[in-house]
Scaffold this active site. Structure first.
Site, PDB file in Angstrom:
ATOM      1  N   THR A 292      -2.864  10.989 -12.550  1.00  0.00           N
ATOM      2  CA  THR A 292      -3.986  11.260 -11.663  1.00  0.00           C
ATOM      3  C   THR A 292      -3.765  12.633 -11.025  1.00  0.00           C
ATOM      4  OG1 THR A 292      -4.401   8.938 -11.246  1.00  0.00           O
ATOM      5  CG2 THR A 292      -5.258  10.483  -9.623  1.00  0.00           C
ATOM      6  N   PHE A 294      -4.587  15.031  -7.989  1.00  0.00           N
ATOM      7  CA  PHE A 294      -5.061  15.029  -6.605  1.00  0.00           C
ATOM      8  C   PHE A 294      -5.327  16.461  -6.185  1.00  0.00           C
ATOM      9  CE2 PHE A 294      -4.183  10.734  -5.015  1.00  0.00           C
ATOM     10  CZ  PHE A 294      -3.425  10.227  -6.054  1.00  0.00           C
TER      11      PHE A 294
END
Ligand code: PEP
Ligand code: MN
Length: 713
Positions: A292, A294
């Protein structure tokens, strides 16, 4: 107490005191390791001070690669696992690069360097991936970090807007599930700046109260994103109820609080540990590489030193004009700015209009970027720069790989010629490689005219003048560096492929091979371990950070094999299996197409054309020898195919001397010959114990012989 009991107590006490003594020694060893690290970091900061010179490069990836090779060799001399040492050092180097970047950022942004305490806001609870990302992001900043969880993204951003928090960690995209729309929409609404990005590896685990059979589970909870990323695993649990929950870590809390052993959560290993629960299964996401990204959001933008590889993010709305988006992209291209992300979202309050989010490599302070922004403004009705920040995803920002040249190998057991050590700096595997056939214009024109009549277009140099490259993680086939693929003919056991992976990696291989579905001449011969073997191969590759290649035999297996293998091999016997070629042409996975043992070069390129014409352009060729009247070798290695292919096609070509020679003794000279002929790489068979191999034992190199070969390249 009788004598015997006294004796037992005495022995128990002895063992306890020995254990205590050993633990004390361990504590001292740890103390020395930490002191040595601190000493290293102090030296790094002196180096950083010297680099105040704006022209001194911040990072020297070549130097890092050499260093990794050197410490790996030192580790092996000291009886350690060289790969393990190199891996640890990658972490140390990454930390030191980040620390150097941090010192430049501190120098350029006084308000930032004055911060002693930072509150990082995130959506979720303790142990959520966002929380882990915050900890990771601040690991190289000398601040007192407080992580504060909020219910929603909006609340986390609001905390930054009101000054309760200095930054918010906002997940923006996941490599499996894609963009996180809410996050993009909030960025458009709020007046905040991006000051960083962070890549958080997401390794989803199935978390339970204790060790229970997977089939006994009745309910699984997690965040909807996590459930989506594990949909295939969840699909394999019939009768298990899947329920969306606020966040991953909270679902672990829920399982703990309800105390029901038939319930499970999907979350990080850290969350399981934090709440004292059991990890029933790791790695349950649909894709093995699951990350992921960010963005780090703050109230004010930061200034980024030009030596730090940076990205810039912006939001724009195009004008109502023909080709407006294409003009915007053209502006970036004309300014040589590499677009790394493009996302469109509905424009609030304006049906059927869109906001475009763009990330590109570049720094807002760079005059080139400023000129691009001025040009973009001419084509847009909204242009909002979110900020420039140190990039974490571009190649320059990733850790170096150990350089092969520096890797010491075992004694040369092949009986081959004595080879003098490589000169440092140049990689001899390159020196041996010749450029693609450079010819006079008239020769080239004749070649192009000849190509007009060929039964392939996409594979032809006519279709593409530049050499193609096939990118497999960090490995590039067809680039400047030659690639080594090594591993057993067949995956035979978990142990066999794990030890081979380790040895191959230590000796400098780039890709791990291993057949799981074997096309054997006789139906009574070993046919391979199938999908079980493929799981082991994938695990072995992951354990040493090497991509894996395996042969796929049947069109129906292509999708399943493509899930675990990084490269699909089409074997010699299947070069003209057109159904199979079409099937691999439809998946997004690199394909290694071996030459059929009775195929001409043009037939081989026409076979490649089947794959290319079905969409998949990630094809490279592998010459593995053809049938001739000669029987002294298993096949006849047609090395002239290498320059011919490089003239007729832009596709990369490697050579497999193992299946050509059939005997390990000739593999080393033919490897060197292949590279000298211009091959982009070599594939060889390596086995821990060739005498006991279940297939192709006579042509397999032992680890020692493979090491000795690598040393000569
Ligand atoms: C192999 O690479 O294991 C193999 C079967 O090779 P080929 O298809 O070249 O015979
Ligand atoms: Mn083989």
């Amino acid at each position: 107490m009788d004598k015997e009991t006294q004796g037992d107590v005495q022995r128990g006490d002895d063992a306890l005191s020995r254990l205590k003594a050993l633990r004390d020694q361990l504590d001292e060893a740890d103390q020395r390791i930490v002191s040595a690290l601190a000493e290293r970091m102090a030296l790094v900061s002196h180096v950083a001070a010297l680099k105040e010179d704006p022209h001194a490069p911040l990072r020297d990836v070549d130097r890092e690669a050499k260093l990794l090779g050197r410490v790996s060799a030192l580790g092996r001399e000291a009886g350690l696992d060289g790969f393990f040492v190199a891996k640890l050092y990658q972490g140390i180097l990454d930390h030191s690069v980040r620390t150097q970047q941090e010192s430049l950022l501190g120098r350029d942004n006084p308000a930032r360097s004055a911060q002693r305490r930072v509150v990082a806001a995130y959506q979720g609870t303790d142990g959520a991936y966002s929380h882990l990302a915050a900890i990771r992001h601040f690991s190289s900043r000398d601040v007192e970090l407080t992580c504060q969880g909020y219910h929603t993204f909006a609340q986390a951003l609001q905390a930054v807007a009101t000054g309760q928090a200095q930054v918010a960690m906002l997940p923006i995209e996941n490599t499996t599930a894609g963009s996180i729309n809410d996050a993009y929409d909030l960025l458009a609404r709020m007046d905040l700046a991006l000051i960083g990005e962070e890549i958080q590896p997401v390794d989803h685990c199935l978390v339970t109260l204790g060790e229970v059979p997977v089939e006994s589970l009745k309910a699984v909870f997690s965040h909807p994103q996590a459930l989506a990323q594990c949909s295939e695993f969840l699909g394999s649990l019939p009768g298990c109820h899947v329920q969306a929950f606020t966040d991953t870590a909270m679902s672990v809390q829920k399982v703990r609080d309800e105390g029901d052993p038939t319930q499970a959560a999907i979350a990080s290993a850290e969350a399981a540990q934090r709440y004292g629960l059991h990890i029933l299964k790791r790695g349950i996401a649909n894709q093995k590489a699951n990350y992921t990204r960010f963005v780090v959001v703050a109230a004010e933008a930061v200034k980024i030193d030009p030596r730090i590889p940076a990205k810039t993010s912006l939001i724009l709305a195009t004008r109502h004009e023909d080709g407006a988006l294409s003009k915007c992209l053209g502006v970036l291209a004309a300014h040589h700015l590499n677009l790394t992300k493009l996302e469109s979202r509905p424009r609030p309050n304006t049906p059927w209009e869109y906001l475009f989010y763009m990330d590109f490599e570049g720094n807002i302070d760079d005059p080139q970027v400023q000129s691009a922004l001025r040009a973009l403004a001419a084509h847009t009705s909204l242009l909002k720069v979110l900020g420039s920040y140190p990039a974490r995803t571009v190649r320059d920002a990733r850790p170096a790989q150990p350089e092969r040249a520096a890797i010491e190998t075992l004694n040369d057991a092949s009986g081959g010629p004595e080879v003098s050590p490589r000169p440092s700096g140049a990689s001899p595997i390159e020196a041996a490689r010749v450029p693609a056939t450079a010819t006079h214009d008239e020769t080239r024109d004749a070649v192009l005219a000849m190509l007009e009549k060929k039964p392939y277009r996409l594979a032809s140099r006519l279709g593409r003048r530049e050499d193609s490259q096939v990118v497999i993680g960090d490995v590039v086939i067809g680039g400047e560096r030659s690639v080594m693929i090594a591993g057993p003919c067949s995956v035979e056991s978990r142990e066999q492929i794990m030890t081979t992976a380790r040895a191959a990696r230590e000796h400098g291989a780039d890709i791990l091979r291993g057949g799981c579905f074997k096309p054997r001449t006789s139906p009574y011969a070993f046919q391979g371990m199938g999908f079980e073997g493929l799981e082991w191969l994938a695990e072995a590759g992951a354990s040493v950070g090497m991509p894996v290649v395996t042969e796929v035999l049947h069109p129906a297996d292509v999708a399943a094999v493509a899930k675990l293998a990084d490269v699909l091999q089409i074997g010699a016997r299947n070069m003209q299996n057109f159904a199979l070629l079409k099937a691999v042409g439809k998946v997004d996975r690199p394909v290694m197409l071996k030459r059929g043992m009775m195929s001409s070069i043009d037939e081989w390129l026409a076979a490649a054309e089947y794959i290319l014409s079905h969409g998949n352009q990630q094809v490279f060729l592998c010459e593995r020898g053809i049938r001739t009247f000669e029987t002294a070798t298993r096949n006849t290695l047609d090395l002239s195919a290498v320059p011919v292919i490089r003239e007729r096609s832009h596709l990369p070509i490697i050579v497999d001397p193992s299946h050509a020679c059939g005997t390990w003794r000739w593999i080393a000279p033919m490897t060197r010959a292949a590279l000298a002929a211009g091959a982009h790489g070599v594939m060889v068979e390596v086995h821990p114990n060739p005498g006991e191999a279940l297939s192709d034992g006579p042509q397999a190199l032992t680890f020692e012989r493979f090491g000795a070969l690598m040393k000569t390249l």
